[in-house]
Design a protein around this motif. Structure first.
Motif, PDB file in Angstrom:
ATOM      1  N   VAL A 130       0.898  -1.283  -0.244  1.00 34.09           N
ATOM      2  CA  VAL A 130      -0.082  -0.124  -0.051  1.00 34.09           C
ATOM      3  C   VAL A 130       1.016   1.198   0.206  1.00 34.09           C
ATOM      4  N   PRO A 131       1.116   1.834  -1.174  1.00 36.39           N
ATOM      5  CA  PRO A 131       2.024   3.134  -1.260  1.00 36.39           C
ATOM      6  C   PRO A 131       1.808   4.304  -0.352  1.00 36.39           C
ATOM      7  N   MET A 132       0.688   4.455  -0.132  1.00 39.69           N
ATOM      8  CA  MET A 132       0.304   5.784   1.197  1.00 39.69           C
ATOM      9  C   MET A 132      -1.185   5.554   1.548  1.00 39.69           C
ATOM     10  N   VAL A 133      -1.450   6.260   2.792  1.00 47.44           N
ATOM     11  CA  VAL A 133      -2.598   6.595   3.122  1.00 47.44           C
ATOM     12  C   VAL A 133      -3.003   7.749   3.281  1.00 47.44           C
ATOM     13  N   SER A 134      -4.084   8.337   3.003  1.00 51.75           N
ATOM     14  CA  SER A 134      -4.609   9.641   3.159  1.00 51.75           C
ATOM     15  C   SER A 134      -5.737   9.853   4.147  1.00 51.75           C
ATOM     16  N   VAL A 135      -5.533  10.698   4.900  1.00 51.29           N
ATOM     17  CA  VAL A 135      -6.573  10.970   6.391  1.00 51.29           C
ATOM     18  C   VAL A 135      -7.120  12.281   6.079  1.00 51.29           C
ATOM     19  N   ASN A 136      -8.457  12.406   6.206  1.00 51.58           N
ATOM     20  CA  ASN A 136      -9.213  13.717   6.350  1.00 51.58           C
ATOM     21  C   ASN A 136      -9.003  14.413   7.413  1.00 51.58           C
ATOM     22  N   LEU A 137      -8.891  15.791   7.403  1.00 55.74           N
ATOM     23  CA  LEU A 137      -8.777  16.432   8.700  1.00 55.74           C
ATOM     24  C   LEU A 137      -9.830  17.498   8.580  1.00 55.74           C
ATOM     25  N   SER A 138     -10.134  18.039   9.857  1.00 58.71           N
ATOM     26  CA  SER A 138     -11.173  19.192   9.640  1.00 58.71           C
ATOM     27  C   SER A 138     -10.331  20.492   9.945  1.00 58.71           C
ATOM     28  N   PRO A 139     -11.017  21.713   9.442  1.00 60.92           N
ATOM     29  CA  PRO A 139     -10.229  23.095   9.655  1.00 60.92           C
ATOM     30  C   PRO A 139      -9.979  23.260  11.051  1.00 60.92           C
ATOM     31  N   THR A 140     -10.433  22.772  11.823  1.00 59.89           N
ATOM     32  CA  THR A 140     -10.123  23.119  13.449  1.00 59.89           C
ATOM     33  C   THR A 140      -9.013  22.260  13.921  1.00 59.89           C
ATOM     34  N   ASN A 141      -8.808  21.199  13.250  1.00 59.40           N
ATOM     35  CA  ASN A 141      -7.492  20.398  13.685  1.00 59.40           C
ATOM     36  C   ASN A 141      -6.027  21.308  13.459  1.00 59.40           C
ATOM     37  N   PHE A 142      -6.292  22.104  12.263  1.00 56.26           N
ATOM     38  CA  PHE A 142      -4.846  22.811  12.106  1.00 56.26           C
ATOM     39  C   PHE A 142      -4.920  24.218  13.128  1.00 56.26           C
ATOM     40  N   HIS A 143      -5.800  24.146  13.879  1.00 57.02           N
ATOM     41  CA  HIS A 143      -5.518  25.184  15.213  1.00 57.02           C
ATOM     42  C   HIS A 143      -4.501  24.782  16.020  1.00 57.02           C
ATOM     43  N   ASN A 144      -4.217  23.467  16.022  1.00 58.44           N
ATOM     44  CA  ASN A 144      -3.422  22.960  17.125  1.00 58.44           C
ATOM     45  C   ASN A 144      -2.004  22.791  16.759  1.00 58.44           C
ATOM     46  N   LEU A 145      -0.991  23.701  17.224  1.00 57.18           N
ATOM     47  CA  LEU A 145       0.299  23.748  16.953  1.00 57.18           C
ATOM     48  C   LEU A 145       1.033  22.398  17.401  1.00 57.18           C
ATOM     49  N   HIS A 146       0.444  21.591  17.951  1.00 56.33           N
ATOM     50  CA  HIS A 146       1.094  20.140  18.409  1.00 56.33           C
ATOM     51  C   HIS A 146       0.667  19.085  17.195  1.00 56.33           C
ATOM     52  N   LEU A 147       0.011  19.651  16.361  1.00 54.51           N
ATOM     53  CA  LEU A 147      -0.573  18.541  15.218  1.00 54.51           C
ATOM     54  C   LEU A 147       0.612  17.926  14.520  1.00 54.51           C
ATOM     55  N   PRO A 148       1.596  18.811  13.987  1.00 52.67           N
ATOM     56  CA  PRO A 148       2.740  18.221  13.188  1.00 52.67           C
ATOM     57  C   PRO A 148       3.722  17.384  14.037  1.00 52.67           C
ATOM     58  N   GLN A 149       3.666  17.625  15.289  1.00 55.41           N
ATOM     59  CA  GLN A 149       4.631  16.625  15.830  1.00 55.41           C
ATOM     60  C   GLN A 149       4.015  15.351  16.229  1.00 55.41           C
ATOM     61  N   MET A 150       2.623  15.658  16.410  1.00 51.76           N
ATOM     62  CA  MET A 150       1.768  14.187  16.781  1.00 51.76           C
ATOM     63  C   MET A 150       1.639  13.295  15.506  1.00 51.76           C
ATOM     64  N   ILE A 151       1.586  14.031  14.329  1.00 50.61           N
ATOM     65  CA  ILE A 151       1.910  13.103  13.220  1.00 50.61           C
ATOM     66  C   ILE A 151       2.997  12.477  13.139  1.00 50.61           C
ATOM     67  N   MET A 152       4.148  13.499  13.349  1.00 51.99           N
ATOM     68  CA  MET A 152       5.575  12.582  13.298  1.00 51.99           C
ATOM     69  C   MET A 152       5.629  11.799  14.038  1.00 51.99           C
ATOM     70  N   ASN A 153       5.108  11.465  15.382  1.00 52.67           N
ATOM     71  CA  ASN A 153       5.175  10.677  16.404  1.00 52.67           C
ATOM     72  C   ASN A 153       4.207   9.398  15.637  1.00 52.67           C
ATOM     73  N   ALA A 154       3.098   9.435  15.188  1.00 52.02           N
ATOM     74  CA  ALA A 154       2.471   8.317  14.728  1.00 52.02           C
ATOM     75  C   ALA A 154       3.244   7.627  13.706  1.00 52.02           C
ATOM     76  N   LEU A 155       3.745   8.400  12.592  1.00 50.93           N
ATOM     77  CA  LEU A 155       4.714   7.997  11.765  1.00 50.93           C
ATOM     78  C   LEU A 155       5.604   6.985  12.212  1.00 50.93           C
ATOM     79  N   GLU A 156       6.513   7.745  13.199  1.00 53.34           N
ATOM     80  CA  GLU A 156       7.570   7.218  13.687  1.00 53.34           C
ATOM     81  C   GLU A 156       7.425   5.684  14.344  1.00 53.34           C
ATOM     82  N   GLU A 157       6.367   5.680  15.284  1.00 51.04           N
ATOM     83  CA  GLU A 157       5.939   4.650  16.204  1.00 51.04           C
ATOM     84  C   GLU A 157       5.550   3.487  15.159  1.00 51.04           C
ATOM     85  N   ASN A 158       5.266   3.597  13.932  1.00 50.60           N
ATOM     86  CA  ASN A 158       4.775   2.678  12.847  1.00 50.60           C
ATOM     87  C   ASN A 158       5.695   2.574  11.682  1.00 50.60           C
TER      88      ASN A 158
END
Ligand code: C2E
Ligand code: MG
Ligand code: MG
Length: 303
Positions: A130-158
């Motif tokens: 499976v070459p990649m997965v795409s996830v839908n996010l809502s506009p409000t999700n981007f208010h969170n300045l921790h989102l990029p780090q949270m994404i990086m953690n989820a990627l690394e953990e897997n």
């Protein structure tokens, strides 16, 4: 009301006020019994959604996307599903806005990213391509300045890399005046994950945002695909969307393809990728695996 108590009156006034507010500012509204039923249902659904998030009762289904040149798999889109034991199947068109209204959308976004990464990691470990997965996010999700780090953690953990994940956004992120949004989007892009503009062409925003937003992909809105076989304007506009994307070096994908006729028009126009019931509905993980195996089998019998 002669028999009603003050608490009931206030509660009903509150429901009427909520109704007036959702219809726009500067309005008034009278309480009715139907209103009460709607408000009760909403309250029950909100409680159930909180519960479902807490106990991991939501699911992701995955819909394959096809590379139109090679006809091989391009990626999968993760779509949230909720089956409630008493309310039954509840559509994301209903529970996503509900999550927005009751402050659960942040949590839902985190859950979707983590769950999709976990699933992709698991597929990779088991040798499924499976070459990649795409996830839908809502506009409000981007208010969170921790989102990029949270994404990086989820990627690394897997054991995944940033390019394994695409995040789908809508034009609504731009109607949003929150100052964190742009910063968060840029950081996600700089980290190496792709951003895709979902439902492209359906909103009211100007094209100006394409200069400012670090998107890598445009996703043509399904409404153009629906009429493409019979409506010259839809066909012309889908081609225009492709040209906009290509001139900006973006991949352009069409969704909601149900018929061969639609697919061949889009393929002739030069679309890069395709998604829709013509290939598959969104599927639970195990069924997607079976679909992949079946696909491989078809490829090997053609060659
Ligand atoms: P979307 O991201 O534009 O997803 C495409 C929708 O079209 C999905 O509906 C999908 O099942 C449906 N679809 C795909 N191919 C076809 C087709 O050939 N014909 C038809 N008639 N429909 C097709 P779904 O799963 O009901 O999702 C609706 C919307 O809910 C999504 O639109 C997305 O905006 C939102 N959503 C879903 N999951 C999430 C999530 O995890 N987070 C957020 N924020 N939003 C989500
Ligand atoms: Mg989408
Ligand atoms: Mg869409």
């Amino acid at each position: 009301l002669v028999h009603g108590n003050v608490g009931t009156v206030l509660h009903r006034a509150d429901i009427a006020m909520y109704q007036a507010k959702t219809q726009g500012r500067g309005r008034f509204s009278f309480f009715s019994n139907e209103m009460n039923v709607v408000a009760q249902e909403r309250l029950a659904l909100e409680a159930a959604l909180r519960e479902a998030l807490l106990h991991n009762q939501l699911m992701l289904h995955y819909q394959p996307q096809i590379d139109m040149k090679t006809e091989k798999i391009y990626g999968v889109e993760a779509l949230a599903r909720w089956y409630h034991p008493t309310f039954g199947e509840i559509s994301p068109a209903r529970f996503i806005p509900l999550a927005e209204e009751c402050g659960l959308i942040g949590e839902l976004g985190h859950w979707a990213v983590r769950e999709a990464c976990k699933q992709l990691g698991d597929w990779r470990k088991r040798g499924l391509n499976v070459p990649m997965v795409s996830v839908n996010l809502s506009p409000t999700n981007f208010h969170n300045l921790h989102l990029p780090q949270m994404i990086m953690n989820a990627l690394e953990e897997n054991s995944l890399s940033p390019k394994d994940l695409t995040l789908e956004i809508t034009e609504n992120v731009l109607l949003d005046t929150n100052p964190s949004t742009m910063k968060t989007l840029l950081e996600i892009h700089e980290n190496g994950s792709r951003l895709s503009m979902d439902d492209f062409g359906s909103g009211y925003s100007s094209l100006n945002y394409l200069r400012k937003l670090p998107v890598s992909e445009l996703k043509l809105d399904k409404s153009f695909v629906d009429d493409i076989e019979y409506d010259e304007a839809s066909k012309a506009l889908s081609y225009a969307a492709l040209c906009i994307g290509e001139s900006l070096q973006l991949t352009v994908i069409a969704e909601g393809i149900e018929k061969d006729g639609q697919y061949s028009i889009l393929q002739k126009q030069g679309y890069h990728a395709a998604q829709g019931y013509l290939f598959s509905k969104p599927l639970p993980p195990a069924s997607l695996e079976a679909w992949l195996v079946d696909q491989k089998h078809k490829e090997s019998t053609i060659q």
